[in-house]
Scaffold this active site. Structure first.
Site, short mmCIF file in Angstrom:
data_model
loop_
_atom_site.label_atom_id
_atom_site.label_comp_id
_atom_site.label_asym_id
_atom_site.label_seq_id
_atom_site.Cartn_x
_atom_site.Cartn_y
_atom_site.Cartn_z
N SER A 140 0.87 -1.18 0.00
CA SER A 140 0.00 0.00 0.00
C SER A 140 0.90 1.22 0.00
O SER A 140 2.08 1.13 0.39
CB SER A 140 -0.86 0.00 1.27
OG SER A 140 -1.48 1.25 1.48
N TYR A 153 -2.19 -1.08 10.44
CA TYR A 153 -2.21 -1.33 9.00
C TYR A 153 -0.89 -0.90 8.35
O TYR A 153 -0.29 -1.65 7.58
CB TYR A 153 -3.38 -0.59 8.36
CG TYR A 153 -3.52 -0.83 6.89
CD1 TYR A 153 -4.03 -2.03 6.41
CD2 TYR A 153 -3.15 0.15 5.96
CE1 TYR A 153 -4.16 -2.26 5.05
CE2 TYR A 153 -3.29 -0.07 4.61
CZ TYR A 153 -3.79 -1.28 4.15
OH TYR A 153 -3.91 -1.50 2.80
#
Length: 196
Positions: A140, A153
């Site tokens: 990401s 995350y």
């Protein structure tokens, strides 16, 4: 680029990035094996691909279980005999500020996003060595920069980025290439899912 008859194995293939990748690879002539936990959603994506003439199969798989991954990979090998590209895409996001999260929240995040991804590599690598294939790890943009209320995350995606950068050198000598993708915000149900 042609992927004619190449077998593409995609975890998290029933929605979001995984489903979109499956559709696009099928358009390029690939045989797409979508792995996910939801039989119903897998069926929808596989049907959509097949309705436009693409080749696809769905396999039930929970990346937090190595046995589940091994079984899913065995189904693909039984059907198509090889895997040319393995896309470790399954993941989710734990959000919240540091002081509201517990160590268990971070462990839960890593169980899917890091160890599930790592087990996807281990489950598919013997087949990729045979085909001189490619591993694609979905990180990401948050695998490069953190932001508030997303430390669990971001940590998991930084780990994915570090893994990719390290193993690309190890596997290159054996003919397997490694790519790491860092998507930004993507329109999907990712943020609409209750991950508690």
């Amino acid at each position: 680029m042609s992927f004619n008859k190449n077998v593409i194995f995609i975890t998290g293939g029933s929605a979001g990035i995984g489903a979109a990748l499956g559709v696009e690879f099928a358009k390029l002539g690939a045989r797409v094996a979508l792995a996910a936990r939801s039989q119903e959603r897998l069926h929808e994506v596989v049907s959509a691909i097949q309705s436009v003439g693409g080749e696809a199969m769905g396999v039930i798989c929970d990346v937090t279980s190595r046995d589940s991954l091994d079984h899913a990979v065995a189904e693909v090998i039984n059907e198509w005999g090889e895997i040319d590209v393995s896309i470790a895409n399954a993941g989710f996001g734990v959000s919240g500020y540091l002081q509201r999260l517990s160590t268990d929240d971070y462990r839960r995040q890593f169980d899917t996003n890091v160890f599930g991804l790592l087990d996807t590599i281990y489950a598919t690598l013997p087949h990729l060595l045979k085909t001189q294939g490619r591993i694609v790890l979905i990180s990401s943009v948050m695998g490069k920069v953190g932001r508030p209320a997303s430390s669990a995350y971001a940590m998991s995606k930084f780990a994915v980025t570090g893994l990719a950068e390290s193993i690309q050198y190890e596997l290159e000598e054996q003919g397997v290439s490694v790519s790491c993708l860092h998507p930004g915000l993507v329109e999907s149900n990712f943020r609409m899912t209750d991950n508690n």
